[in-house]
Design a protein around this motif. Structure first.
Motif, mmCIF file in Angstrom:
data_model
loop_
_atom_site.group_PDB
_atom_site.id
_atom_site.type_symbol
_atom_site.label_atom_id
_atom_site.label_comp_id
_atom_site.label_asym_id
_atom_site.label_seq_id
_atom_site.Cartn_x
_atom_site.Cartn_y
_atom_site.Cartn_z
ATOM 1 N N LEU A 34 7.175 10.534 -15.688
ATOM 2 C CA LEU A 34 7.004 9.474 -14.809
ATOM 3 C C LEU A 34 6.159 9.975 -13.544
ATOM 4 O O LEU A 34 5.531 9.464 -12.845
ATOM 5 N N ILE A 35 6.533 11.322 -12.912
ATOM 6 C CA ILE A 35 6.153 11.796 -11.748
ATOM 7 C C ILE A 35 4.741 12.093 -11.987
ATOM 8 O O ILE A 35 3.728 11.736 -10.903
ATOM 9 N N GLN A 36 4.227 12.540 -12.989
ATOM 10 C CA GLN A 36 2.681 12.953 -13.344
ATOM 11 C C GLN A 36 1.898 11.677 -13.509
ATOM 12 O O GLN A 36 1.035 11.357 -12.897
ATOM 13 N N GLU A 37 2.532 10.633 -14.038
ATOM 14 C CA GLU A 37 1.943 9.266 -14.085
ATOM 15 C C GLU A 37 1.884 8.514 -12.812
ATOM 16 O O GLU A 37 0.567 7.941 -12.555
ATOM 17 N N THR A 38 2.952 8.655 -11.848
ATOM 18 C CA THR A 38 2.676 8.245 -10.762
ATOM 19 C C THR A 38 1.813 8.777 -9.745
ATOM 20 O O THR A 38 1.099 8.012 -9.218
ATOM 21 N N LEU A 39 1.586 10.091 -10.021
ATOM 22 C CA LEU A 39 0.627 10.860 -9.087
ATOM 23 C C LEU A 39 -0.983 10.356 -9.529
ATOM 24 O O LEU A 39 -1.565 10.236 -8.947
ATOM 25 N N SER A 40 -0.968 10.389 -10.828
ATOM 26 C CA SER A 40 -2.253 10.050 -11.619
ATOM 27 C C SER A 40 -2.672 8.643 -11.199
ATOM 28 O O SER A 40 -3.879 8.529 -10.801
ATOM 29 N N ASP A 41 -1.681 7.736 -11.228
ATOM 30 C CA ASP A 41 -2.084 6.208 -10.625
ATOM 31 C C ASP A 41 -2.549 6.368 -9.238
ATOM 32 O O ASP A 41 -3.386 5.579 -8.936
ATOM 33 N N ILE A 42 -1.469 6.986 -8.487
ATOM 34 C CA ILE A 42 -2.021 6.940 -6.995
ATOM 35 C C ILE A 42 -3.364 7.323 -6.732
ATOM 36 O O ILE A 42 -4.294 6.693 -6.086
ATOM 37 N N TYR A 43 -3.830 8.493 -7.429
ATOM 38 C CA TYR A 43 -4.945 9.119 -7.449
ATOM 39 C C TYR A 43 -6.023 8.325 -7.756
ATOM 40 O O TYR A 43 -7.231 8.218 -7.069
ATOM 41 N N ARG A 44 -5.991 7.452 -8.810
ATOM 42 C CA ARG A 44 -6.965 6.739 -9.644
ATOM 43 C C ARG A 44 -7.302 5.325 -8.536
ATOM 44 O O ARG A 44 -8.342 5.178 -8.246
ATOM 45 N N ILE A 45 -6.045 4.887 -7.983
ATOM 46 C CA ILE A 45 -6.318 3.999 -6.817
ATOM 47 C C ILE A 45 -7.003 4.442 -5.469
ATOM 48 O O ILE A 45 -7.921 3.696 -5.196
ATOM 49 N N VAL A 46 -6.574 5.497 -5.098
ATOM 50 C CA VAL A 46 -7.435 6.285 -3.882
ATOM 51 C C VAL A 46 -9.041 6.380 -4.329
ATOM 52 O O VAL A 46 -9.536 5.927 -3.826
ATOM 53 N N GLN A 47 -9.274 6.774 -5.359
ATOM 54 C CA GLN A 47 -10.526 7.079 -6.133
ATOM 55 C C GLN A 47 -11.175 5.503 -6.146
ATOM 56 O O GLN A 47 -12.441 5.583 -5.687
ATOM 57 N N GLN A 48 -10.534 4.892 -6.675
ATOM 58 C CA GLN A 48 -11.446 3.486 -6.892
ATOM 59 C C GLN A 48 -11.557 2.663 -5.334
ATOM 60 O O GLN A 48 -12.655 2.027 -5.404
ATOM 61 N N SER A 49 -10.797 2.933 -4.578
ATOM 62 C CA SER A 49 -10.790 2.096 -3.286
ATOM 63 C C SER A 49 -11.734 2.926 -2.233
ATOM 64 O O SER A 49 -12.008 2.153 -1.243
ATOM 65 N N ALA A 50 -11.994 4.273 -2.428
ATOM 66 C CA ALA A 50 -12.753 5.027 -1.513
ATOM 67 C C ALA A 50 -12.070 5.041 -0.382
ATOM 68 O O ALA A 50 -12.754 5.053 0.628
ATOM 69 N N ILE A 51 -10.781 5.141 -0.176
ATOM 70 C CA ILE A 51 -10.235 5.179 1.067
ATOM 71 C C ILE A 51 -9.909 6.462 1.412
ATOM 72 O O ILE A 51 -10.071 7.389 0.628
ATOM 73 N N ASP A 52 -9.797 6.577 2.654
ATOM 74 C CA ASP A 52 -9.392 7.955 3.009
ATOM 75 C C ASP A 52 -8.081 8.503 2.221
ATOM 76 O O ASP A 52 -7.163 7.768 1.931
ATOM 77 N N SER A 53 -8.286 9.754 2.001
ATOM 78 C CA SER A 53 -7.306 10.459 0.880
ATOM 79 C C SER A 53 -6.042 10.963 1.662
ATOM 80 O O SER A 53 -5.006 11.376 1.086
ATOM 81 N N GLU A 54 -5.989 10.933 3.146
ATOM 82 C CA GLU A 54 -5.007 11.431 3.943
ATOM 83 C C GLU A 54 -3.721 10.775 3.425
ATOM 84 O O GLU A 54 -2.656 11.396 3.157
ATOM 85 N N PRO A 55 -3.730 9.277 3.426
ATOM 86 C CA PRO A 55 -2.309 8.762 2.967
ATOM 87 C C PRO A 55 -2.077 9.307 1.888
ATOM 88 O O PRO A 55 -0.690 9.566 1.320
#
Length: 102
Positions: A34-55
């Motif tokens: 679950l931890i790995q899936e959560t990190l992966s999901d968050i990373y994917r969302i950050v990549q797709q939205s092209a937002i600042d990676s600081e958050p």
């Protein structure tokens, strides 16, 4: 107490502790997944939205802290379980010695 009863009680308690150990192992695998899936999901969302990676980095640090706390809690639970198993073994040997002396 008779030797058969001592052995039966020991085997029953041993099975219960082994079941508890299996539950802990399953919990650990599930939690890590679950931890790995959560990190992966968050990373994917950050990549797709092209937002600042600081958050994302802050969230990742928080998740890593939760993961460390999770592992520490599991380690404590495993240690306690292993101590119970050792005590059960010791009590079993002592009870058998007493039964053989009677």
């Amino acid at each position: 107490m008779k030797e058969e009863q001592i052995t039966g009680d020991y085997q029953r308690k041993r099975r219960e502790l082994e079941e508890d150990e299996d539950i802990l192992k399953n919990t650990q695998r599930t939690g890590e997944q679950l931890i790995q899936e959560t990190l992966s999901d968050i990373y994917r969302i950050v990549q797709q939205s092209a937002i600042d990676s600081e958050p994302f980095d802050r969230v990742k640090q928080s998740i890593m802290q939760v993961e460390n706390d999770y592992h520490e809690a599991l380690s404590r639970a495993k240690k306690q379980l292993y101590q119970q198993q050792e005590k059960l073994e010791q009590d079993y040997r002592n009870d058998l010695q007493k039964a053989n002396k009677e």
